[in-house]
Design an enzyme around this catalytic site. Structure first.
Site, PDB file in Angstrom:
ATOM      1  N   CYS A   1       0.864  -1.323   0.007  1.00 39.56           N
ATOM      2  CA  CYS A   1      -0.047   0.041   0.029  1.00 39.56           C
ATOM      3  C   CYS A   1       0.891   1.337  -0.044  1.00 39.56           C
ATOM      4  CB  CYS A   1      -0.771   0.052   1.219  1.00 39.56           C
ATOM      5  SG  CYS A   1      -2.402   1.291   0.853  1.00 39.56           S
TER       6      CYS A   1
ATOM      7  N   HIS B   1      -4.334  -4.679  -0.132  1.00 37.52           N
ATOM      8  CA  HIS B   1      -3.755  -5.040   1.254  1.00 37.52           C
ATOM      9  C   HIS B   1      -3.771  -6.420   1.196  1.00 37.52           C
ATOM     10  CE1 HIS B   1      -3.604  -1.248   3.541  1.00 37.52           C
ATOM     11  NE2 HIS B   1      -4.749  -0.648   2.592  1.00 37.52           N
TER      12      HIS B   1
ATOM     13  N   GLU C   1      -3.155  -8.441   3.495  1.00 35.90           N
ATOM     14  CA  GLU C   1      -3.516  -9.085   4.746  1.00 35.90           C
ATOM     15  C   GLU C   1      -5.109  -8.965   4.885  1.00 35.90           C
ATOM     16  OE1 GLU C   1      -3.139  -4.753   5.134  1.00 35.90           O
ATOM     17  OE2 GLU C   1      -2.033  -6.105   3.904  1.00 35.90           O
TER      18      GLU C   1
END
Length: 198
Positions: free
Chosen positions: A77, A180, A182
């Site tokens: 990011c 992202h 995650e």
């Protein structure tokens, strides 16, 4: 395997640590240059604003540390944007690992396109790259960003929002993902797992 996650004044670091934990990896959050250099792999995540992040990195000489890294390195990011040459966000000179400009999305139709770009979007135009190996058929990642890296020779995957932009970059031992991972379910988990296996 020792994973260093670079600590600086950027949000979203904790969710990356949790994602690594789910993959069975105990990472250390650190701004210690020796600890970063000693790691097997380095991750540079973050959400936030480019100029204040660069100020923090320079104050601690972390900008030089990042440029000296020889082991596999992953920006996420804001981490991707800071690895580029320049960001339009407060006219910020960045790290220059990738000779790429970061620009602000300009909505062509404010009803259809909002800035920031928030939500799930598809990875496209995937290059043959170790980071992109064996991804699930449905390649959707979760995005939250107002700025994007231009398409370049270092682009190894794109996403379309208003226009095509760089989703993933690769040059030498540096990789970077705009989305992202995650927060991106099985696709994001596979991207992180692939990085850990480089």
């Amino acid at each position: 395997m020792k994973i260093a996650v670079i600590k600086y004044n950027a949000g979203n670091v904790q969710s990356v640590l949790y994602a690594l934990e789910r993959l069975g990896v105990d990472a250390v959050l650190t701004d210690d240059p020796e600890e970063i250099h000693a790691a097997d792999k380095v991750i540079f995540p973050g959400q936030g604003e480019a100029s204040s992040a660069m100020t923090y990195l320079k104050a601690r000489q972390l900008d030089q540390v990042i440029k000296e890294i020889k082991q596999p390195f992953l920006g996420v990011c804001l981490g991707l944007q800071l690895l580029c040459a320049h960001s339009e966000e407060n006219d910020t000179e960045c790290l220059g690992i990738f000779p790429v400009k970061v620009k602000r999305f300009i909505p062509e139709n404010s009803q259809e396109f909002k800035v920031p770009h928030v939500g799930w979007n598809e990875l496209e135009n995937l290059a043959d790259n170790v980071l992109l190996k064996d991804l699930p058929d449905s390649k959707f990642l979760y995005y939250v960003h107002s700025y994007y890296a231009e398409l370049s020779e270092a682009t190894i995957a794109t996403t379309h929002y208003i226009h095509d932009f760089t989703a993933i970059l690769h040059r030498d031992n540096y990789w970077a993902i705009q989305a992202h991972p995650e927060k991106s379910s099985t696709v994001g988990e596979k991207l992180l797992a692939n990085f850990l296996n480089i």
